[in-house]
Write a protein that holds these residues in place. Structure first.
Motif, short mmCIF file in Angstrom:
data_model
loop_
_atom_site.label_atom_id
_atom_site.label_comp_id
_atom_site.label_asym_id
_atom_site.label_seq_id
_atom_site.Cartn_x
_atom_site.Cartn_y
_atom_site.Cartn_z
N VAL A 298 107.59 10.85 29.28
CA VAL A 298 108.88 11.19 28.50
C VAL A 298 108.86 12.52 28.50
O VAL A 298 107.63 13.18 28.71
N ASN A 299 109.69 13.34 27.58
CA ASN A 299 109.62 14.75 27.41
C ASN A 299 108.49 15.07 26.52
O ASN A 299 108.20 14.27 25.79
N LEU A 300 108.34 16.40 26.33
CA LEU A 300 107.26 16.85 25.67
C LEU A 300 107.48 16.59 24.17
O LEU A 300 106.20 16.44 23.52
N ILE A 301 108.45 16.63 23.51
CA ILE A 301 108.48 16.50 22.18
C ILE A 301 108.15 15.06 21.79
O ILE A 301 107.54 14.69 21.09
N ASP A 302 108.51 14.02 22.75
CA ASP A 302 108.29 12.72 22.42
C ASP A 302 106.99 12.24 22.91
O ASP A 302 106.11 11.57 22.35
N VAL B 175 115.58 11.93 34.37
CA VAL B 175 115.92 12.92 34.90
C VAL B 175 114.55 13.70 35.18
O VAL B 175 114.22 14.52 36.25
N ILE B 176 113.52 13.64 34.39
CA ILE B 176 112.33 14.21 34.65
C ILE B 176 111.59 13.55 35.63
O ILE B 176 111.14 14.25 36.53
N ALA B 177 111.84 12.35 35.72
CA ALA B 177 111.11 11.40 36.88
C ALA B 177 111.66 12.09 38.22
O ALA B 177 111.15 12.01 39.50
N ASN B 178 112.98 12.43 38.43
CA ASN B 178 113.72 12.89 39.41
C ASN B 178 112.97 14.23 39.92
O ASN B 178 112.73 14.58 40.90
#
Length: 378
Positions: free
Chosen positions: A253-257, A223-226
């Motif tokens: 990856v997302n900010l938490i990871d 989703v982030i990549a899109n």
């Protein structure tokens, strides 16, 4: 805040980001009006225990805890503030008198107190009666904060909703003492995300849904990549092979990871020398890495095609980041006027302990302690 810095604040007096309030056992209504106006402008500091004439009168230290609880309770009360305002505190001891510094972050959307909107004009809180002026606040903030952009077709299944409980746990562990965090009082995950402004209504387009802040914090990788195809943080360790690299981690990856992966990468490739402060061992590496990594993840323009880089070399480490800067200057504690680039994300990072209040990073990295011990890292 050091005493010398506090004395400079007293000398300059009230302005667009500083307010003095004489306070006994409870705060007056105009205190919350200032909270609202600071949120609608550029944020600011309210000093409880300082008179309008700049004299320090102090507050009752025995009432300090209940005073903070009352402020937090009011700022998270639906009948008073919409949206909620998350404030931070700092106790200042000044020649036997206690002053409470209330740190108000800038909001990402227009804030109202008792259904009235306030604006900060120099050292005054002004009620906005013109609907056009109120709309201008939202328009101005939307031009600055792309994290507010709503993606109506993003659904809960596109996010790591299981991370919501992880955020609750981090926030609770970040509190001092055996206290419940306000997030614990909201059992429904979607309701919590709405209260954190991760699920919002776009007044420009008339659509509602998860915004870019939610996607960046909790989104799944595809989703982030899109949504932001250029988003990546390139972690590079180069010590022996200066023409290329000795180790690399492409973090998308997302900010938490991302925070956890970048911290592990930094700790893996830096030497944490033995360091004592007040007879207590501290990790200089963790202090440095936390400030650098948190800031490069928070204060970032995610829609920029420029990839962020976190680079560790034999004698230094640094970050490069795409950011919509408000000024082009060399930042020091003296000229630092912090403005959150992504206030929604910044506030969540502060609650879970990945960052402190706005502007603390510059002060933390510029203290005598850091200058004294910085040679240990090398």
């Amino acid at each position: 805040m050091e005493l010398s810095e506090f004395e400079k604040v007293l000398a300059k007096g009230e302005n667009s980001q500083v307010e003095f309030k004489k306070c006994s056992n409870q705060v007056a209504q105009d205190f919350f009006e200032t909270v609202c106006s600071f949120s609608n402008k550029f944020g600011g500091d309210i000093y409880l225990g300082v008179d309008d004439n700049k004299s320090v009168v102090g507050i009752n230290r025995e009432q300090l805890k209940s005073l903070k609880q009352n402020i937090v309770s009011c700022c998270n009360n639906d009948s008073l503030f919409m949206p909620h305002v998350s404030v931070d505190f700092e106790d200042i001891e000044y020649y036997g008198k206690t002053v409470l510094r209330v740190i108000v972050p800038t909001g990402s959307i227009a804030c109202s107190y008792k259904k009235k909107f306030y604006d900060r004009q120099y050292d005054s809180d002004v009620v906005l009666l013109d609907p056009t002026a109120i709309a201008l606040i939202n328009i101005t903030k939307q031009k600055i904060y792309t994290e507010q952009r709503v993606y109506p077709f993003v659904k809960p299944e596109h996010l790591h909703m299981e991370y919501v409980q992880h955020l609750r746990n981090l926030a609770k562990n970040n509190l001092k003492g055996d206290r419940n965090h306000p997030w614990d009082n909201i059992s429904d995950d979607l309701a919590l995300l709405k209260s954190l402004q991760l699920y919002t209504f776009d007044y420009t387009t008339g659509v509602q849904g998860f915004n870019l802040a939610a996607i960046m914090l909790l989104g799944k990788r595809d989703v982030i990549a899109n949504v932001v195809p250029a988003y990546v943080t390139d972690a590079i360790f180069t010590k022996f092979d200066i023409d290329r690299y000795d180790d690399r981690d492409v973090v998308n990856v997302n900010l938490i990871d991302s925070y956890e992966r970048l911290m592990q990468f930094g700790l893996k490739h830096t030497n944490d020398k033995f360091c004592l402060e007040n007879n207590i061992r501290i990790s200089l590496n963790k202090i440095l890495l936390r400030e650098m990594i948190a800031n490069t993840l928070i204060h970032r323009e995610f829609t920029s095609p420029l990839r962020a880089r976190f680079i560790i070399e034999s004698d230094k480490m640094f970050v490069e980041n795409a950011c919509c800067a408000r000024a082009h200057v060399f930042i020091t504690p003296e000229n630092n006027t912090p403005i959150a680039k992504n206030p929604i994300i910044a506030e969540i990072f502060r609650n879970i302990g990945y960052a402190e209040h706005l502007g603390s990073g510059v002060r933390n990295l510029s203290t005598n302690r850091m200058r004294k011990h910085c040679h240990l890292w090398r």
